[in-house]
Write an enzyme that holds these catalytic residues in place. Structure first.
Site, mmCIF file in Angstrom:
data_model
loop_
_atom_site.group_PDB
_atom_site.id
_atom_site.type_symbol
_atom_site.label_atom_id
_atom_site.label_comp_id
_atom_site.label_asym_id
_atom_site.label_seq_id
_atom_site.Cartn_x
_atom_site.Cartn_y
_atom_site.Cartn_z
ATOM 1 N N ASN A 1 26.446 -20.594 8.282
ATOM 2 C CA ASN A 1 25.249 -21.660 8.299
ATOM 3 C C ASN A 1 24.270 -21.040 9.022
ATOM 4 O OD1 ASN A 1 26.792 -21.647 10.608
ATOM 5 N ND2 ASN A 1 26.488 -24.020 11.211
ATOM 6 N N LYS B 1 32.914 -9.428 11.482
ATOM 7 C CA LYS B 1 33.085 -9.875 10.221
ATOM 8 C C LYS B 1 32.289 -11.095 9.920
ATOM 9 C CE LYS B 1 35.732 -13.015 8.475
ATOM 10 N NZ LYS B 1 34.961 -13.376 7.340
ATOM 11 N N CYS C 1 26.503 -26.937 13.774
ATOM 12 C CA CYS C 1 27.450 -27.539 14.449
ATOM 13 C C CYS C 1 26.689 -28.380 15.564
ATOM 14 C CB CYS C 1 27.965 -26.416 15.265
ATOM 15 S SG CYS C 1 27.188 -24.948 15.720
ATOM 16 N N GLU D 1 33.288 -33.871 11.623
ATOM 17 C CA GLU D 1 31.969 -33.164 11.605
ATOM 18 C C GLU D 1 31.780 -33.418 10.241
ATOM 19 O OE1 GLU D 1 32.537 -29.096 12.573
ATOM 20 O OE2 GLU D 1 30.379 -29.237 13.476
HETATM 21 P P1 ADP Z 1 33.146 -22.741 8.327
HETATM 22 O O1 ADP Z 1 33.333 -24.035 8.231
HETATM 23 O O2 ADP Z 1 31.828 -22.324 9.123
HETATM 24 O O3 ADP Z 1 33.208 -22.022 7.112
HETATM 25 P P2 ADP Z 1 35.727 -21.352 9.199
HETATM 26 O O4 ADP Z 1 36.061 -21.341 10.872
HETATM 27 O O5 ADP Z 1 36.124 -21.572 8.400
HETATM 28 O O6 ADP Z 1 34.223 -22.359 9.350
HETATM 29 O O7 ADP Z 1 34.891 -19.869 9.133
HETATM 30 C C1 ADP Z 1 33.922 -19.347 10.229
HETATM 31 C C2 ADP Z 1 34.412 -17.621 10.137
HETATM 32 O O8 ADP Z 1 35.813 -17.476 10.318
HETATM 33 C C3 ADP Z 1 34.028 -17.144 8.725
HETATM 34 O O9 ADP Z 1 33.637 -15.960 8.896
HETATM 35 C C4 ADP Z 1 35.533 -17.238 8.043
HETATM 36 O O10 ADP Z 1 35.657 -16.210 7.166
HETATM 37 C C5 ADP Z 1 36.363 -16.675 9.097
HETATM 38 N N1 ADP Z 1 37.735 -17.232 9.336
HETATM 39 C C6 ADP Z 1 38.277 -18.109 8.651
HETATM 40 N N2 ADP Z 1 39.859 -18.058 8.668
HETATM 41 C C7 ADP Z 1 39.770 -17.360 9.549
HETATM 42 C C8 ADP Z 1 40.977 -16.740 10.001
HETATM 43 N N3 ADP Z 1 42.433 -17.234 9.696
HETATM 44 N N4 ADP Z 1 41.131 -15.678 10.964
HETATM 45 C C9 ADP Z 1 39.688 -15.003 11.090
HETATM 46 N N5 ADP Z 1 38.813 -15.330 10.559
HETATM 47 C C10 ADP Z 1 38.735 -16.458 9.964
#
Ligand code: ADP
Length: 481
Positions: free
Chosen positions: A155, A178, A287, A384
Site C-alpha cells: 500500500n 523483501k 493502516c 480492518e
Molecule cells: P498485506 O495485507 O499488506 O498484503 P501481508 O501481511 O499479507 O499484508 O503482507 C505484507 C508483506 O509481508 C508482503 O511483503 C508479503 O509478501 C509478506 N508476507 C506475507 N506472508 C509472509 C510470510 N509468511 N513470511 C514473510 N513475509 C510474508
C-alpha cells in the site's frame, strides 16, 4: 515510459543485479488496466541466504565508516529521490494504482525520511554516567544492530521502505529487503538509487518472490539480527513467533481499526474534510485509515448527509488520469472482501447512503461507500476494512465514544474533532492509540514516532526513536583509574 529507467526486473544481491536461480518470474500488473507492466524474479530461500551472506560481509566495513560519510551517503540518496520524483511517482502509480498526486506525496515523504535519518545519525551518541564507585568511568555507546531484514507491504511500497532503510543505513546496518509481490518495483528501485548514491555493494540487497520461502530463510538465519515488518497483524504474529528461535529484535507495524470521532461541538466542515482524507486516501487501503466513524447524535444526520455527498462526488479513475481522487483497489481479493463486508453490514441493519458496488468503470474500481446506522454486530466494527467504505456509528456521550473507540485489539491511529480543549486532552489521555489526530488527519512526518499500541505493533518509525530501534546499547565500565 517516464519510469522505464527505474523499472528494475532483477534482484540486487551483493552488488549484482541477478535473476532467480531457476529463472522463474512473477508478472507485475497495473491494477488500473490489468496489463502486465513487467516481471520480477521469483526468488526463494537460496537467493535470500546469499543476500543475507552479502549483507553480513558488507557489515564490518560499512558500520566502521565515519558517521559523516554515512550521513553524506544518505544525503546523496535523498537527492536521488528528489531529483527523480516524477518518474518514481509514475512507477508507483503504475504498479500500485494510487492517484499520481498521492504517489508524488509518498515519494517526497520517502525523501524526507531519508534526510531526517541522515541528520539523526549524527546525534546517535551515548552517555557518561556519574559513577557510584571511585576511580571508575561508566560509559554507554551505541552500535548498529547488524544485518536487518525488511519486509514491506504494497500500500505504501516506497515510504514503508524509507522508514526502514533510512534508519538502518543511518545506524550503520546492512539490509536485505523483501518488497510486496504486487508492488516490487518501488522496492527494487531503492537498490538502483542506493547504488547511484554511492552505497558499497552488499549494503542494500533486495529479493522478490515467495513470501513464505524468503520469510522463512530470514527467520531461521542467525545472521539477521533485526526484522522490521509492515503488514497484517496475522503475518506479523507469525513473524514474531518465528523470530524467537534466533532472538531477533523485531519492529512490527501491523493492522489498525482507527476510530474517527466527531463531537457535536466540532467544526463540521473541517471534520468532513478530514473524514474524506482519512477514509478515501489510497482507496481506503492504509493502516491508519479511519475504519469506524463515530458521530454524536446531535449532528449525526447532517454529517452523514455531507459525507455521502462528498464521497459520491469523488473522481474515481486510473491514478494517472488528471484529477483522479480514488484509483483502483489492489486486486480482486480486495474487491471481494469489500463486497462481503458491505453485505454483512447491510444484513446487520446498515443503510448504504452512497456507493456499495463495483464501479461502472469495471476492473478493480470500487465506489466510495458510506454506510449509516452502523453497529457493533457488523464485521466492519472488528475487522480492518482496507477499502473505500465508511461505516458511521451514532453515539451519545463522550464516555460512550471513548469506550467504543477503544473496544478493539488494535491501537494504531485515532482521530477526533472537537472544539473543547478539555475534551481534547481527555481524549489524548484515554484513547489507547499510538497516533492521535485532534482536528487533523495528516499527522505523519519524519519528526514524529509512528507506531501502534496493543496488537497494532511494536517499535516506532520516525523521530529519534526510529533510529534507536536499529541501535544496540553497550555499557562499559573502566576501573582502576
Ligand atoms: P498485506 O495485507 O499488506 O498484503 P501481508 O501481511 O499479507 O499484508 O503482507 C505484507 C508483506 O509481508 C508482503 O511483503 C508479503 O509478501 C509478506 N508476507 C506475507 N506472508 C509472509 C510470510 N509468511 N513470511 C514473510 N513475509 C510474508
Amino acid at each position: 515510459m517516464i519510469y522505464s529507467e527505474f523499472l528494475k526486473e532483477a534482484n540486487l544481491i551483493d552488488g549484482a543485479w541477478v535473476s532467480s536461480d531457476d529463472g522463474g518470474q512473477i508478472d507485475v500488473t497495473d491494477p488500473a488496466s490489468g496489463t502486465v507492466i513487467g516481471h520480477v524474479p521469483n526468488s526463494g530461500a537460496a537467493e535470500t541466504a546469499r543476500a543475507i551472506a552479502a549483507a553480513e560481509r558488507a557489515f564490518p566495513a560499512y558500520s566502521a565508516m565515519s558517521v559523516t560519510e554515512r550521513s553524506n551517503l544518505l544525503r546523496n540518496l535523498h537527492k536521488q529521490i528528489v531529483d527523480n520524483v516524477d518518474a518514481l511517482a509514475a512507477l508507483l502509480t503504475a504498479e500500485q494504482g494510487k492517484p499520481l498526486a498521492e504517489a508524488r506525496g509518498e515519494v517526497m515523504s520517502s525523501a524526507a525520511y531519508v534526510l531526517w535519518f541522515a541528520e539523526e545519525a549524527r546525534r546517535a551518541g551515548g552517555e557518561v554516567i556519574p559513577s557510584p564507585w571511585p576511580n571508575r568511568k561508566l560509559l554507554t555507546t551505541r552500535h548498529p544492530i547488524g544485518v536487518v531484514a525488511a519486509i514491506t507491504p504494497w500500500n505504501f511500497p516506497s515510504s514503508m521502505l524509507a522508514r526502514k532503510l533510512g534508519p538502518a543505513l543511518a545506524a550503520g546496518c546492512t539490509a536485505v529487503v523483501k518488497p510486496a509481490t504486487a508492488t516490487p518495483y518501488s522496492g527494487l528501485v531503492w537498490g538502483l538509487l542506493a547504488e547511484r548514491a554511492g552505497f558499497p555493494p552488499g549494503v542494500v540487497n533486495i529479493v522478490t518472490g515467495s513470501a513464505r520461502e524468503i520469510g522463512n530463510e530470514i527467520l531461521k538465519n542467525p545472521a539477521v539480527r533485526k526484522l522490521t515488518f509492515t503488514g497484517s497483524t496475522e503475518i506479523g504474529k507469525q513473524l514474531i513467533k518465528g523470530s524467537a528461535d534466533t532472538v531477533k529484535k523485531v519492529s512490527m507495524e501491523l493492522g489498525g481499526n482507527a476510530p474517527f470521532i466527531v463531537f457535536d461541538d466540532a467544526d463540521l466542515d473541517r471534520a468532513v474534510d478530514g473524514a474524506m482524507i482519512a477514509k478515501f486516501r489510497n482507496a481506503g487501503q492504509t493502516c491508519i485509515c479511519s475504519n469506524r466513524v463515530f458521530v454524536q447524535a446531535g449532528i449525526y444526520d447532517d454529517f452523514v448527509e455531507r459525507l455521502s455527498k462528498r464521497a459520491a462526488a469523488l473522481k474515481v479513475a486510473p491514478g494517472s488520469d488528471d484529477g483522479a481522487e480514488q484509483g483502483p483497489m489492489i486486486d480482486m481479493t480486495a474487491i471481494e472482501k469489500t463486497e462481503e463486508l458491505i453485505a454483512d453490514a447491510v444484513a446487520n441493519g446498515g443503510i448504504v447512503r452512497t456507493g456499495g458496488n463495483r464501479h461502472a468503470r469495471g476492473g478493480l474500481f470500487f465506489e466510495p461507500t458510506v454506510i449509516a446506522d452502523a453497529n457493533a454486530s457488523m464485521r466492519v466494527t472488528r475487522e480492518e476494512i482496507f477499502g473505500p467504505v465508511a461505516p458511521v456509528y451514532r453515539f451519545e456521550s463522550e464516555a460512550d465514544a471513548i469506550r467504543m473507540a477503544n473496544d478493539t485489539e488494535y491501537g494504531l491511529a485515532a482521530y477526533a474533532y472537537t472544539r473543547d480543549l478539555g475534551r481534547a486532552f481527555r481524549l489524548q489521555d484515554r484513547l489507547e492509540y499510538g497516533l492521535i489526530g485532534i482536528n487533523e488527519v495528516l499527522i505523519v512526518t519524519p519528526e514524529v514516532p509512528f507506531g501502534g499500541l496493543k496488537e497494532s505493533g511494536l517499535g516506532k518509525e520516525g523521530s529519534w526513536q526510529g533510529l534507536d530501534d536499529y541501535l544496540e546499547t553497550k555499557y562499559t565500565c573502566i576501573g582502576g583509574l
